[in-house]
Design an enzyme around this catalytic site. Structure first.
Site, PDB file in Angstrom:
ATOM      1  N   HIS A 114       0.859  -1.191   0.000  1.00  0.00           N
ATOM      2  CA  HIS A 114       0.000   0.000   0.000  1.00  0.00           C
ATOM      3  C   HIS A 114       0.890   1.234   0.000  1.00  0.00           C
ATOM      4  O   HIS A 114       1.207   1.783   1.043  1.00  0.00           O
ATOM      5  CB  HIS A 114      -0.927  -0.043   1.223  1.00  0.00           C
ATOM      6  CG  HIS A 114      -1.948   1.052   1.263  1.00  0.00           C
ATOM      7  ND1 HIS A 114      -3.107   0.960   2.024  1.00  0.00           N
ATOM      8  CD2 HIS A 114      -2.003   2.266   0.662  1.00  0.00           C
ATOM      9  CE1 HIS A 114      -3.810   2.071   1.894  1.00  0.00           C
ATOM     10  NE2 HIS A 114      -3.150   2.893   1.070  1.00  0.00           N
ATOM     11  N   HIS A 162       1.115   4.743  -2.462  1.00  0.00           N
ATOM     12  CA  HIS A 162       0.709   5.537  -3.636  1.00  0.00           C
ATOM     13  C   HIS A 162       1.997   6.163  -4.144  1.00  0.00           C
ATOM     14  O   HIS A 162       2.610   6.977  -3.422  1.00  0.00           O
ATOM     15  CB  HIS A 162      -0.285   6.623  -3.242  1.00  0.00           C
ATOM     16  CG  HIS A 162      -1.529   6.075  -2.614  1.00  0.00           C
ATOM     17  ND1 HIS A 162      -2.681   5.852  -3.317  1.00  0.00           N
ATOM     18  CD2 HIS A 162      -1.775   5.668  -1.342  1.00  0.00           C
ATOM     19  CE1 HIS A 162      -3.598   5.340  -2.512  1.00  0.00           C
ATOM     20  NE2 HIS A 162      -3.072   5.224  -1.307  1.00  0.00           N
ATOM     21  N   ASP A 164       1.718   4.043   2.719  1.00  0.00           N
ATOM     22  CA  ASP A 164       0.657   4.869   2.124  1.00  0.00           C
ATOM     23  C   ASP A 164       1.244   6.009   1.284  1.00  0.00           C
ATOM     24  O   ASP A 164       1.345   5.872   0.063  1.00  0.00           O
ATOM     25  CB  ASP A 164      -0.286   5.391   3.218  1.00  0.00           C
ATOM     26  CG  ASP A 164      -1.687   5.715   2.709  1.00  0.00           C
ATOM     27  OD1 ASP A 164      -1.965   5.440   1.528  1.00  0.00           O
ATOM     28  OD2 ASP A 164      -2.503   6.236   3.499  1.00  0.00           O
ATOM     29  N   ASP A 165       1.599   7.121   1.925  1.00  0.00           N
ATOM     30  CA  ASP A 165       2.170   8.289   1.219  1.00  0.00           C
ATOM     31  C   ASP A 165       3.371   8.762   2.030  1.00  0.00           C
ATOM     32  O   ASP A 165       3.297   9.773   2.750  1.00  0.00           O
ATOM     33  CB  ASP A 165       1.112   9.393   1.129  1.00  0.00           C
ATOM     34  CG  ASP A 165      -0.114   8.934   0.361  1.00  0.00           C
ATOM     35  OD1 ASP A 165      -0.045   8.874  -0.883  1.00  0.00           O
ATOM     36  OD2 ASP A 165      -1.123   8.598   1.007  1.00  0.00           O
ATOM     37  N   HIS A 189      -9.633   0.916  -1.176  1.00  0.00           N
ATOM     38  CA  HIS A 189      -9.598   1.589   0.113  1.00  0.00           C
ATOM     39  C   HIS A 189     -11.014   1.525   0.704  1.00  0.00           C
ATOM     40  O   HIS A 189     -11.991   1.823   0.010  1.00  0.00           O
ATOM     41  CB  HIS A 189      -9.223   3.063  -0.047  1.00  0.00           C
ATOM     42  CG  HIS A 189      -7.765   3.315  -0.299  1.00  0.00           C
ATOM     43  ND1 HIS A 189      -7.070   2.705  -1.305  1.00  0.00           N
ATOM     44  CD2 HIS A 189      -6.882   4.119   0.340  1.00  0.00           C
ATOM     45  CE1 HIS A 189      -5.822   3.124  -1.274  1.00  0.00           C
ATOM     46  NE2 HIS A 189      -5.666   3.992  -0.282  1.00  0.00           N
ATOM     47  N   GLU A 216     -11.183   3.527   6.042  1.00  0.00           N
ATOM     48  CA  GLU A 216     -10.128   4.446   6.520  1.00  0.00           C
ATOM     49  C   GLU A 216     -10.859   5.545   7.297  1.00  0.00           C
ATOM     50  O   GLU A 216     -10.706   5.647   8.516  1.00  0.00           O
ATOM     51  CB  GLU A 216      -9.350   5.014   5.332  1.00  0.00           C
ATOM     52  CG  GLU A 216      -8.282   6.028   5.705  1.00  0.00           C
ATOM     53  CD  GLU A 216      -7.597   6.670   4.484  1.00  0.00           C
ATOM     54  OE1 GLU A 216      -8.138   6.564   3.354  1.00  0.00           O
ATOM     55  OE2 GLU A 216      -6.518   7.293   4.668  1.00  0.00           O
TER      56      GLU A 216
END
Ligand code: ADE
Ligand code: ZN
Length: 356
Positions: A31, A33, A292-293, A211, A214
Protein backbone atom coordinates in the site's frame (compact mmCIF):
# COMPACT_ATOMS: atom_id res chain seq x y z
CA UNK A 1 0.25 -19.96 1.36
CA UNK A 2 -1.68 -21.06 4.38
CA UNK A 3 -2.95 -19.54 7.56
CA UNK A 4 -1.30 -17.38 10.17
CA UNK A 5 2.07 -18.57 11.31
CA UNK A 6 3.88 -17.36 14.37
CA UNK A 7 7.50 -16.88 15.25
CA UNK A 8 9.24 -19.70 17.08
CA UNK A 9 8.72 -19.26 20.85
CA UNK A 10 11.65 -17.30 22.27
CA UNK A 11 12.36 -14.83 25.07
CA UNK A 12 11.28 -11.31 24.11
CA UNK A 13 13.92 -9.08 22.56
CA UNK A 14 14.91 -5.83 24.22
CA UNK A 15 13.98 -2.60 22.42
CA UNK A 16 17.24 -2.10 20.41
CA UNK A 17 17.24 -5.75 19.33
CA UNK A 18 13.56 -5.58 18.32
CA UNK A 19 14.19 -2.42 16.29
CA UNK A 20 17.17 -4.08 14.59
CA UNK A 21 14.96 -7.04 13.71
CA UNK A 22 12.18 -4.79 12.36
CA UNK A 23 14.70 -3.02 10.15
CA UNK A 24 16.44 -6.15 8.91
CA UNK A 25 13.51 -8.45 8.24
CA UNK A 26 12.52 -8.88 4.59
CA UNK A 27 9.07 -7.45 3.91
CA UNK A 28 6.61 -6.59 1.16
CA UNK A 29 4.97 -3.20 0.74
CA UNK A 30 1.40 -3.49 -0.59
CA UNK A 31 0.00 0.00 0.00
CA UNK A 32 2.12 2.82 -1.39
CA UNK A 33 0.71 5.54 -3.64
CA UNK A 34 3.72 6.27 -5.76
CA UNK A 35 2.67 9.92 -6.10
CA UNK A 36 2.76 10.00 -2.29
CA UNK A 37 6.47 9.18 -2.35
CA UNK A 38 7.31 12.53 -4.01
CA UNK A 39 9.54 14.26 -1.48
CA UNK A 40 9.42 18.09 -1.41
CA UNK A 41 13.01 18.24 -2.77
CA UNK A 42 11.99 16.17 -5.81
CA UNK A 43 8.80 18.23 -6.28
CA UNK A 44 10.96 21.37 -6.51
CA UNK A 45 13.53 19.69 -8.79
CA UNK A 46 10.82 18.48 -11.19
CA UNK A 47 9.05 21.86 -11.08
CA UNK A 48 12.31 23.52 -12.12
CA UNK A 49 12.97 20.90 -14.83
CA UNK A 50 9.46 21.29 -16.28
CA UNK A 51 8.90 25.02 -15.73
CA UNK A 52 5.94 24.42 -13.38
CA UNK A 53 5.10 27.21 -10.93
CA UNK A 54 4.43 26.01 -7.39
CA UNK A 55 2.24 27.69 -4.77
CA UNK A 56 5.13 27.49 -2.24
CA UNK A 57 8.42 29.41 -2.31
CA UNK A 58 10.66 26.75 -0.76
CA UNK A 59 10.98 23.13 0.28
CA UNK A 60 10.60 24.24 3.90
CA UNK A 61 7.41 26.21 3.19
CA UNK A 62 5.93 23.22 1.38
CA UNK A 63 6.85 20.82 4.17
CA UNK A 64 5.37 23.22 6.73
CA UNK A 65 2.01 22.86 4.96
CA UNK A 66 1.93 19.14 5.77
CA UNK A 67 -0.35 19.56 8.80
CA UNK A 68 -3.48 17.64 7.94
CA UNK A 69 -6.82 17.48 9.73
CA UNK A 70 -8.38 14.70 7.67
CA UNK A 71 -8.04 12.81 4.38
CA UNK A 72 -9.38 15.64 2.20
CA UNK A 73 -6.97 18.23 3.65
CA UNK A 74 -4.13 15.90 2.63
CA UNK A 75 -5.51 15.07 -0.83
CA UNK A 76 -5.69 18.76 -1.79
CA UNK A 77 -1.92 19.12 -1.24
CA UNK A 78 -1.11 15.68 -2.66
CA UNK A 79 -2.81 16.41 -6.00
CA UNK A 80 -1.08 19.80 -6.18
CA UNK A 81 2.32 18.10 -5.62
CA UNK A 82 1.64 15.67 -8.48
CA UNK A 83 1.25 18.58 -10.92
CA UNK A 84 5.05 18.60 -11.51
CA UNK A 85 4.87 15.17 -13.21
CA UNK A 86 4.73 15.68 -16.96
CA UNK A 87 7.26 13.46 -18.77
CA UNK A 88 7.99 9.75 -18.76
CA UNK A 89 11.31 10.50 -17.07
CA UNK A 90 9.50 12.22 -14.19
CA UNK A 91 7.44 9.12 -13.44
CA UNK A 92 10.54 6.97 -13.70
CA UNK A 93 12.57 9.23 -11.40
CA UNK A 94 9.81 9.37 -8.78
CA UNK A 95 9.46 5.58 -8.64
CA UNK A 96 13.21 5.02 -8.72
CA UNK A 97 13.66 7.30 -5.70
CA UNK A 98 11.04 5.21 -3.90
CA UNK A 99 12.78 1.94 -4.78
CA UNK A 100 16.08 3.21 -3.36
CA UNK A 101 14.29 3.98 -0.07
CA UNK A 102 12.52 0.62 -0.15
CA UNK A 103 15.82 -1.19 -0.64
CA UNK A 104 17.24 0.52 2.46
CA UNK A 105 14.25 -0.83 4.43
CA UNK A 106 14.71 -4.41 3.17
CA UNK A 107 11.55 -4.33 1.09
CA UNK A 108 11.90 -7.26 -1.32
CA UNK A 109 8.54 -6.87 -3.07
CA UNK A 110 6.39 -3.78 -3.71
CA UNK A 111 2.98 -3.34 -5.30
CA UNK A 112 2.69 0.32 -6.29
CA UNK A 113 -0.59 2.22 -6.61
CA UNK A 114 -0.73 4.92 -9.24
CA UNK A 115 -3.52 7.44 -9.99
CA UNK A 116 -3.62 7.91 -13.78
CA UNK A 117 -6.60 10.30 -13.67
CA UNK A 118 -4.51 12.80 -11.68
CA UNK A 119 -2.25 13.00 -14.73
CA UNK A 120 -4.51 12.36 -17.74
CA UNK A 121 -6.83 15.17 -16.52
CA UNK A 122 -3.81 17.50 -16.94
CA UNK A 123 -3.19 16.26 -20.50
CA UNK A 124 -0.42 13.76 -19.66
CA UNK A 125 -0.86 10.67 -21.88
CA UNK A 126 -1.56 7.32 -20.20
CA UNK A 127 1.46 5.87 -22.04
CA UNK A 128 3.77 8.43 -20.40
CA UNK A 129 2.56 7.50 -16.91
CA UNK A 130 2.62 3.73 -17.29
CA UNK A 131 5.82 3.44 -19.31
CA UNK A 132 7.77 5.67 -16.93
CA UNK A 133 6.62 3.67 -13.90
CA UNK A 134 7.15 0.34 -15.62
CA UNK A 135 10.71 1.24 -16.55
CA UNK A 136 11.48 1.98 -12.89
CA UNK A 137 9.89 -1.34 -11.83
CA UNK A 138 12.04 -3.28 -14.33
CA UNK A 139 15.12 -1.40 -13.15
CA UNK A 140 14.28 -2.16 -9.49
CA UNK A 141 14.28 -5.87 -10.29
CA UNK A 142 17.46 -5.72 -12.37
CA UNK A 143 19.57 -3.43 -10.18
CA UNK A 144 18.15 -3.82 -6.66
CA UNK A 145 16.61 -7.30 -6.72
CA UNK A 146 13.22 -5.83 -5.72
CA UNK A 147 10.22 -7.40 -7.40
CA UNK A 148 7.69 -4.71 -8.25
CA UNK A 149 4.29 -4.43 -9.88
CA UNK A 150 1.71 -1.74 -10.57
CA UNK A 151 -1.94 -1.36 -9.47
CA UNK A 152 -4.02 1.26 -11.27
CA UNK A 153 -6.33 3.18 -8.93
CA UNK A 154 -9.59 4.86 -9.90
CA UNK A 155 -10.31 8.16 -8.14
CA UNK A 156 -13.58 7.64 -6.29
CA UNK A 157 -14.51 11.34 -6.18
CA UNK A 158 -14.87 11.11 -9.99
CA UNK A 159 -17.63 9.21 -11.80
CA UNK A 160 -17.80 5.54 -12.71
CA UNK A 161 -17.97 6.65 -16.34
CA UNK A 162 -14.60 8.38 -15.91
CA UNK A 163 -13.25 5.16 -14.39
CA UNK A 164 -14.44 3.21 -17.45
CA UNK A 165 -12.70 5.74 -19.74
CA UNK A 166 -9.51 5.38 -17.69
CA UNK A 167 -9.68 1.60 -17.94
CA UNK A 168 -10.16 1.84 -21.70
CA UNK A 169 -7.13 4.14 -22.04
CA UNK A 170 -5.00 1.79 -19.92
CA UNK A 171 -5.92 -1.46 -21.67
CA UNK A 172 -3.24 -1.12 -24.40
CA UNK A 173 -0.77 -1.43 -21.46
CA UNK A 174 -2.65 -4.27 -19.74
CA UNK A 175 0.50 -6.38 -19.39
CA UNK A 176 2.15 -3.64 -17.30
CA UNK A 177 -0.30 -3.62 -14.38
CA UNK A 178 -1.63 -6.48 -12.27
CA UNK A 179 -4.76 -5.00 -10.77
CA UNK A 180 -7.00 -2.06 -9.98
CA UNK A 181 -7.80 -0.20 -6.78
CA UNK A 182 -10.06 2.58 -5.52
CA UNK A 183 -8.71 5.62 -3.70
CA UNK A 184 -9.19 9.36 -3.00
CA UNK A 185 -12.02 10.93 -0.92
CA UNK A 186 -13.82 8.07 0.79
CA UNK A 187 -16.78 9.65 2.58
CA UNK A 188 -19.81 10.00 0.29
CA UNK A 189 -18.23 7.79 -2.40
CA UNK A 190 -19.11 4.22 -1.39
CA UNK A 191 -17.64 1.19 -3.17
CA UNK A 192 -20.93 0.32 -4.90
CA UNK A 193 -20.58 3.48 -7.00
CA UNK A 194 -17.94 1.47 -8.93
CA UNK A 195 -19.74 -1.90 -9.08
CA UNK A 196 -19.86 -2.15 -12.89
CA UNK A 197 -16.28 -1.10 -13.60
CA UNK A 198 -14.93 -3.51 -10.98
CA UNK A 199 -17.06 -6.31 -12.50
CA UNK A 200 -15.46 -5.53 -15.87
CA UNK A 201 -11.95 -5.54 -14.36
CA UNK A 202 -12.72 -8.90 -12.78
CA UNK A 203 -13.68 -10.30 -16.19
CA UNK A 204 -10.36 -9.01 -17.50
CA UNK A 205 -8.53 -11.06 -14.88
CA UNK A 206 -7.21 -8.07 -12.95
CA UNK A 207 -6.61 -8.28 -9.22
CA UNK A 208 -9.05 -6.12 -7.23
CA UNK A 209 -8.40 -4.03 -4.11
CA UNK A 210 -10.12 -0.96 -2.62
CA UNK A 211 -9.60 1.59 0.11
CA UNK A 212 -12.40 1.12 2.63
CA UNK A 213 -12.87 1.79 6.32
CA UNK A 214 -10.13 4.45 6.52
CA UNK A 215 -12.60 7.27 7.24
CA UNK A 216 -15.67 5.47 5.88
CA UNK A 217 -17.88 3.17 8.00
CA UNK A 218 -17.72 -0.65 8.22
CA UNK A 219 -20.55 -0.80 5.62
CA UNK A 220 -18.01 0.39 3.03
CA UNK A 221 -15.81 -2.62 3.88
CA UNK A 222 -18.75 -5.04 3.56
CA UNK A 223 -19.62 -3.57 0.17
CA UNK A 224 -16.03 -3.61 -1.06
CA UNK A 225 -16.05 -7.34 -0.24
CA UNK A 226 -19.53 -8.29 -1.40
CA UNK A 227 -20.20 -5.86 -4.25
CA UNK A 228 -16.73 -5.15 -5.66
CA UNK A 229 -15.38 -8.59 -4.67
CA UNK A 230 -11.97 -7.25 -3.71
CA UNK A 231 -9.11 -9.51 -2.66
CA UNK A 232 -7.62 -7.03 -0.16
CA UNK A 233 -8.93 -4.05 1.78
CA UNK A 234 -6.69 -0.97 1.95
CA UNK A 235 -6.73 0.46 5.49
CA UNK A 236 -9.91 -1.24 6.79
CA UNK A 237 -9.14 -0.26 10.39
CA UNK A 238 -12.76 0.74 11.09
CA UNK A 239 -13.69 -2.97 10.85
CA UNK A 240 -13.07 -3.10 14.62
CA UNK A 241 -16.43 -1.33 15.09
CA UNK A 242 -18.23 -4.41 13.70
CA UNK A 243 -17.49 -7.79 15.39
CA UNK A 244 -19.18 -9.78 12.58
CA UNK A 245 -16.93 -8.08 10.06
CA UNK A 246 -13.81 -8.81 12.13
CA UNK A 247 -14.92 -12.44 12.25
CA UNK A 248 -15.42 -12.53 8.47
CA UNK A 249 -11.98 -11.01 7.82
CA UNK A 250 -10.28 -13.34 10.28
CA UNK A 251 -11.93 -16.50 8.96
CA UNK A 252 -11.27 -15.65 5.31
CA UNK A 253 -7.76 -14.26 6.01
CA UNK A 254 -8.71 -11.48 3.59
CA UNK A 255 -5.82 -9.03 4.06
CA UNK A 256 -5.89 -5.47 5.35
CA UNK A 257 -3.09 -3.16 4.22
CA UNK A 258 -2.78 -0.98 7.33
CA UNK A 259 -0.84 2.30 7.28
CA UNK A 260 -0.13 3.39 10.88
CA UNK A 261 1.70 6.72 10.36
CA UNK A 262 -0.89 7.73 7.77
CA UNK A 263 -3.72 7.02 10.22
CA UNK A 264 -2.16 9.27 12.85
CA UNK A 265 -1.27 12.06 10.38
CA UNK A 266 -4.82 12.07 8.97
CA UNK A 267 -6.35 11.99 12.47
CA UNK A 268 -8.02 8.57 12.13
CA UNK A 269 -6.36 8.05 15.55
CA UNK A 270 -5.40 10.82 17.95
CA UNK A 271 -2.17 9.00 18.82
CA UNK A 272 -0.33 5.87 17.76
CA UNK A 273 -0.95 4.29 21.19
CA UNK A 274 -4.65 4.07 20.24
CA UNK A 275 -4.06 2.23 16.95
CA UNK A 276 -6.07 -0.96 16.34
CA UNK A 277 -3.15 -2.95 14.88
CA UNK A 278 -2.57 -5.11 18.00
CA UNK A 279 -6.29 -5.92 18.18
CA UNK A 280 -6.38 -6.86 14.48
CA UNK A 281 -3.45 -9.24 14.88
CA UNK A 282 -4.86 -10.70 18.10
CA UNK A 283 -8.13 -11.41 16.26
CA UNK A 284 -6.21 -13.40 13.64
CA UNK A 285 -6.54 -10.98 10.73
CA UNK A 286 -4.01 -10.93 7.92
CA UNK A 287 -2.97 -7.34 8.71
CA UNK A 288 0.12 -5.80 7.09
CA UNK A 289 2.09 -2.59 7.72
CA UNK A 290 2.59 -0.12 4.86
CA UNK A 291 3.58 3.50 4.27
CA UNK A 292 0.66 4.87 2.12
CA UNK A 293 2.17 8.29 1.22
CA UNK A 294 5.56 8.23 2.92
CA UNK A 295 6.76 11.67 1.78
CA UNK A 296 3.73 13.26 3.46
CA UNK A 297 3.22 11.13 6.56
CA UNK A 298 6.63 11.04 8.19
CA UNK A 299 8.19 7.89 6.92
CA UNK A 300 8.75 4.81 4.85
CA UNK A 301 8.28 1.16 5.79
CA UNK A 302 10.73 0.87 8.65
CA UNK A 303 9.64 4.20 10.11
CA UNK A 304 6.10 2.79 10.20
CA UNK A 305 7.20 -0.42 11.88
CA UNK A 306 9.33 1.34 14.49
CA UNK A 307 6.80 4.08 15.33
CA UNK A 308 4.09 1.44 15.73
CA UNK A 309 6.12 -0.95 17.88
CA UNK A 310 7.47 1.94 19.99
CA UNK A 311 3.97 3.16 20.86
CA UNK A 312 2.29 -0.21 21.35
CA UNK A 313 3.87 -2.45 23.99
CA UNK A 314 1.58 -5.35 22.98
CA UNK A 315 3.72 -5.67 19.82
CA UNK A 316 6.87 -7.80 20.02
CA UNK A 317 8.86 -10.25 17.93
CA UNK A 318 5.89 -12.60 17.35
CA UNK A 319 3.89 -9.73 15.86
CA UNK A 320 6.89 -8.59 13.81
CA UNK A 321 7.10 -12.07 12.31
CA UNK A 322 3.34 -12.21 11.68
CA UNK A 323 3.34 -8.82 9.94
CA UNK A 324 6.25 -9.67 7.63
CA UNK A 325 4.83 -13.09 6.84
CA UNK A 326 1.36 -11.61 6.26
CA UNK A 327 2.87 -9.15 3.78
CA UNK A 328 4.06 -12.04 1.63
CA UNK A 329 0.86 -14.05 2.08
CA UNK A 330 -1.22 -11.00 1.07
CA UNK A 331 0.86 -10.12 -1.98
CA UNK A 332 -0.09 -10.99 -5.55
CA UNK A 333 3.35 -12.50 -6.20
CA UNK A 334 3.75 -16.08 -7.51
CA UNK A 335 3.73 -18.81 -4.81
CA UNK A 336 7.38 -19.73 -5.44
CA UNK A 337 8.48 -16.14 -4.73
CA UNK A 338 6.37 -16.06 -1.55
CA UNK A 339 7.97 -19.31 -0.34
CA UNK A 340 11.46 -17.94 -1.02
CA UNK A 341 10.79 -14.72 0.91
CA UNK A 342 9.29 -16.61 3.86
CA UNK A 343 12.42 -18.79 3.96
CA UNK A 344 14.54 -15.59 4.01
CA UNK A 345 12.33 -14.25 6.81
CA UNK A 346 12.81 -17.43 8.83
CA UNK A 347 16.58 -17.21 8.40
CA UNK A 348 16.59 -13.57 9.47
CA UNK A 349 14.52 -14.38 12.57
CA UNK A 350 16.73 -17.29 13.62
CA UNK A 351 19.84 -15.09 13.35
CA UNK A 352 18.34 -12.24 15.37
CA UNK A 353 16.92 -14.53 18.05
CA UNK A 354 20.20 -16.38 18.44
CA UNK A 355 22.16 -13.13 18.67
CA UNK A 356 19.87 -11.79 21.43
N1 ADE B 1 -4.64 8.63 -2.12
C1 ADE B 1 -3.41 8.76 -1.63
N2 ADE B 1 -3.40 8.45 -0.32
C2 ADE B 1 -4.66 8.10 0.01
C3 ADE B 1 -5.29 7.67 1.20
N3 ADE B 1 -4.62 7.55 2.36
N4 ADE B 1 -6.62 7.42 1.17
C4 ADE B 1 -7.30 7.57 0.04
N5 ADE B 1 -6.75 7.95 -1.10
C5 ADE B 1 -5.45 8.22 -1.13
ZN1 ZN C 1 -3.83 4.69 0.52
Amino acid sequence: MSAAASAPAAPELDRPALNALLRAMPKAELHIHIEGSLEPELIFALAARNGVKLAYDSVEALRAAYAFTDLQSFLDIYYAGASVLLKEEDFHDMAWAYFLRARADNVVHAELFFDPQTHTERGVPMATVIQGLKRACDRAQAELGISASLILCFLRHLSEEAAFETLEAALPYRQHFIGVGLDSSERGHPPEKFARVFARCRELGLHLVAHAGEEGPPAYIWNALDVLKVERIDHGVRCVEDPALVQRLATSRLPLTVCPLSNVKLCVYGRMADHALPALLAAGLCATVNSDDPAYFGGYMNDNFIATFDALPQLGSAQAYALARNSFEASFAPPADKARWVAELDRCFSQHMQAA
